[in-house]
Design a protein around this motif. Sequence first.
Motif, PDB file in Angstrom:
ATOM      1  N   CYS A 179      -7.137   4.233   9.579  1.00 13.53           N
ATOM      2  CA  CYS A 179      -6.037   3.282   9.714  1.00 13.53           C
ATOM      3  C   CYS A 179      -6.016   2.659  11.118  1.00 13.53           C
ATOM      4  O   CYS A 179      -5.911   3.361  12.113  1.00 13.53           O
ATOM      5  N   PRO A 180      -6.111   1.334  11.196  1.00  9.99           N
ATOM      6  CA  PRO A 180      -6.214   0.672  12.497  1.00  9.99           C
ATOM      7  C   PRO A 180      -4.930   0.748  13.335  1.00  9.99           C
ATOM      8  O   PRO A 180      -4.979   0.571  14.543  1.00  9.99           O
ATOM      9  N   VAL A 236       0.847  -1.195   0.000  1.00 14.31           N
ATOM     10  CA  VAL A 236       0.000   0.000   0.000  1.00 14.31           C
ATOM     11  C   VAL A 236       0.885   1.248   0.000  1.00 14.31           C
ATOM     12  O   VAL A 236       1.835   1.343   0.767  1.00 14.31           O
ATOM     13  N   ILE A 248       2.696   7.446   4.924  1.00 15.84           N
ATOM     14  CA  ILE A 248       2.524   6.193   5.668  1.00 15.84           C
ATOM     15  C   ILE A 248       3.836   5.828   6.343  1.00 15.84           C
ATOM     16  O   ILE A 248       4.882   5.793   5.707  1.00 15.84           O
ATOM     17  N   ALA A 274      -1.069   4.545  11.266  1.00 18.49           N
ATOM     18  CA  ALA A 274       0.184   4.613  10.514  1.00 18.49           C
ATOM     19  C   ALA A 274       0.270   5.838   9.613  1.00 18.49           C
ATOM     20  O   ALA A 274       1.324   6.124   9.065  1.00 18.49           O
ATOM     21  N   CYS A 285       2.485   0.103   9.225  1.00 22.16           N
ATOM     22  CA  CYS A 285       1.464  -0.329   8.256  1.00 22.16           C
ATOM     23  C   CYS A 285       1.416  -1.844   8.152  1.00 22.16           C
ATOM     24  O   CYS A 285       2.435  -2.510   8.070  1.00 22.16           O
ATOM     25  N   ILE A 286       0.212  -2.399   8.187  1.00 22.99           N
ATOM     26  CA  ILE A 286       0.045  -3.842   8.088  1.00 22.99           C
ATOM     27  C   ILE A 286      -0.651  -4.230   6.788  1.00 22.99           C
ATOM     28  O   ILE A 286      -1.149  -5.341   6.641  1.00 22.99           O
ATOM     29  N   ASP A 287      -0.719  -3.305   5.851  1.00 25.22           N
ATOM     30  CA  ASP A 287      -1.270  -3.583   4.523  1.00 25.22           C
ATOM     31  C   ASP A 287      -2.731  -4.033   4.522  1.00 25.22           C
ATOM     32  O   ASP A 287      -3.144  -4.823   3.683  1.00 25.22           O
ATOM     33  N   CYS A 288      -3.501  -3.512   5.460  1.00 21.79           N
ATOM     34  CA  CYS A 288      -4.890  -3.976   5.558  1.00 21.79           C
ATOM     35  C   CYS A 288      -5.764  -3.456   4.422  1.00 21.79           C
ATOM     36  O   CYS A 288      -6.817  -4.009   4.143  1.00 21.79           O
ATOM     37  N   GLY A 289      -5.344  -2.360   3.804  1.00 22.27           N
ATOM     38  CA  GLY A 289      -6.104  -1.843   2.671  1.00 22.27           C
ATOM     39  C   GLY A 289      -7.252  -0.907   3.046  1.00 22.27           C
ATOM     40  O   GLY A 289      -7.952  -0.391   2.170  1.00 22.27           O
ATOM     41  N   GLU A 290      -7.438  -0.647   4.336  1.00 22.83           N
ATOM     42  CA  GLU A 290      -8.533   0.237   4.764  1.00 22.83           C
ATOM     43  C   GLU A 290      -8.419   1.624   4.128  1.00 22.83           C
ATOM     44  O   GLU A 290      -9.415   2.225   3.754  1.00 22.83           O
ATOM     45  N   CYS A 291      -7.190   2.121   4.021  1.00 18.44           N
ATOM     46  CA  CYS A 291      -7.028   3.471   3.482  1.00 18.44           C
ATOM     47  C   CYS A 291      -7.348   3.504   1.991  1.00 18.44           C
ATOM     48  O   CYS A 291      -7.858   4.503   1.479  1.00 18.44           O
TER      49      CYS A 291
HETATM   50  S1  SF4 Z   1      -2.968  -0.271   4.555  1.00 18.80           S
HETATM   51 FE1  SF4 Z   1      -4.012  -0.301   6.541  1.00 18.80          FE
HETATM   52  S2  SF4 Z   1      -2.342  -0.207   8.034  1.00 18.80           S
HETATM   53 FE2  SF4 Z   1      -1.468   0.451   6.064  1.00 18.80          FE
HETATM   54  S3  SF4 Z   1      -1.668   2.682   6.085  1.00 18.80           S
HETATM   55 FE3  SF4 Z   1      -3.494   1.861   5.028  1.00 18.80          FE
HETATM   56  S4  SF4 Z   1      -5.035   1.699   6.650  1.00 18.80           S
HETATM   57 FE4  SF4 Z   1      -3.037   1.908   7.679  1.00 18.80          FE
END
Ligand code: SF4
Lengths: 424, 140
Positions: free
Chosen positions: A27-28, A10, A41, A31, A46-52
């Motif tokens: 972002c959980p 990400v 970022i 980050a 960052c844990i690559d969750c994709g929320e952003c």
């Molecule tokens: S991918 Fe998830 S952890 Fe990484 S910056 Fe986006 S919201 Fe935050």
Amino acid sequence: MGNEKFYTSVHLDESLCKGCINCIKRCPTEAIRVRNGKAVITKEFCIDCGECIRHCKNHAKLATHDSLDSMKDFKYTVALPAPSLYAQVNNIEDVDIVLTALKRMGFSDVFEVSAAAEIVSSLSREYIRNHKDQWPLISTACPTVTRLIRVRFPNLLEHLLPILPPMEIAARMARKRAMEKTGLPSEDIGIFFISPCPAKVTSVKFPLGYEKSEVDRVLAMKDVYPGLIQAMKDVVEDGQVEELSSTGNIGISWGGSGGEAGGLLTDSYLAADGIENVIKVLEDLEDNKFANTLSFIELNACSGGCVGGVLAVENPFLAKVKLKSLRKYLPIARTHDTPDDIGLEFTTDVAYEPVFNLGGNMAERLSKMSQLEELMEKFPGLDCGSCGAPTCKALAEDIVRGMARETDCIHVLRSYIRKISDGI
Amino acid sequence: MSEVKLSYTISGDDFTRAGEASGDVKSKLKVLGVSPDIVRKVSIALYEGEINMVIHAHGGTIDVTISETEITMVLADRGPGIENVELAMQAGYSTASENVRALGFGAGMGLPNMKKYSDEMSIDTRLGEGTTVTMKVFLQ
Ligand code: SF4
Ligand SMILES: Nc1ncnc2c1ncn2[C@@H]1O[C@H](COP(=O)(O)OP(=O)(O)O)[C@@H](O)[C@H]1O
Ligand code: SF4
Ligand SMILES: [Mg+2]
């Protein structure tokens, strides 16, 4: 390698970012900061969750992945569809149509990740039975969850299920089969994973639990989708469907939440999906709040499971319905032979990465913490985001880490200016 | 010597908020770089104490002091007090009501776990006046 340990797929396209602060709130792991009008970022967090990516209205958050063009890099290519791919398309009751269509798109062969998932299910059943001391075992199939545990839940590392994820076992089996079939050297064979999420891209670049991934390229499901739909039409029209699938009910189910746990054929499991829910479960687990009769915990960062991945196309809830109808008349499992000539278990430990540590020795960290508490008294507690940090607390942490200033808070700045002007 | 003091007021009315103080202490210990096994000990012991304040004593206050060498937790309430401490310390002993049990609490393991996960623990209790539990966990 160096910082590869914190590689993230990400990333930001600066030209599209308007600095609107929407993403920082989502972002959980907190980050993201907006600095000088652009989102930044912190890779370590960052844990690559994709929320952003999911919540950026300007589409400025992107996932790094490979392009379909990269098929040209190899003499022989094998497509590895994630089980969630089957749920992206309409009106099929036969997975073979999807697999045949993938070959029509130009792949030399296909190898189903769902088939490897059935092997993982059977290995997991055995592992869990023989390792009561590690109960509850926590699934390691979602790389976002493993990454989260590695930075935030050190006490839970010992519960990680040390079995390779289906993608990896599929890649190893596919490469071996391709080499045997073609006689080509390994480097001429390209293993292409078709991914629902950025986290899988990252886990290929820097796997946790094993040294090196056998996946050569990672394609975004959404990139494969248009060509796949076209090819499927052709397949349906000419009726030349190849018999390629070797997946049963268990393998297909892995595409949605509860699927991996279902394959364990036990009731003593918990399955949670959606990153906020995952965090809640991990917090409670860390505090001993669950009865220790649970043998397994399945966690998917995406709500709905992998069908909810940010690179998938279909609405995740519809996708789950489709998975259900696809597996309806399938045998429980169709892949039974566990290969004995490729590794199937973790070969390296997943180590704790204390990235949120304030830094310095204990005395220094304590004084930073006191400073942090004092700052919190000064800030209004509105979590307004104007400073570019998601919460007042995050700003305070940035300040003690030397990454921001008190006057970045507009409320502090305002009273500061008032004080000066009163003095004149 | 540097130390950090944290204070929390625990509401006795809102059951859904029980565990917030111990959760906050846990996250602070993590950024302080306290070793994972100690974080675990403190958060379990404190969580149990916090729950007890809510279900048995209508809330109270928690004061946590973190120094370079130890973590001290003082949990004070003005609840009914504990009639027989020795009995209360026994594994499985509980006076929790049916309602509380229905929520999954009242297994009678709170005080035994607080004892187990802290390095020092003392209970000062007076019937009708309240209870103060002091726990220490050493950092070295
Ligand atoms: S991918 Fe998830 S952890 Fe990484 S910056 Fe986006 S919201 Fe935050
Ligand atoms: N702060 C407190 N105030 C009054 N009574 C308490 C307090 N903490 C514990 N007790 C008493 O001690 C008993 C045992 O506590 P504990 O071991 O935590 O078990 P549980 O909370 O499951 O009942 C409780 O049932 C209660 O009668
Ligand atoms: S739940 Fe599935 S799609 Fe989502 S991040 Fe985890 S592995 Fe990727
Ligand atoms: Mg208790």
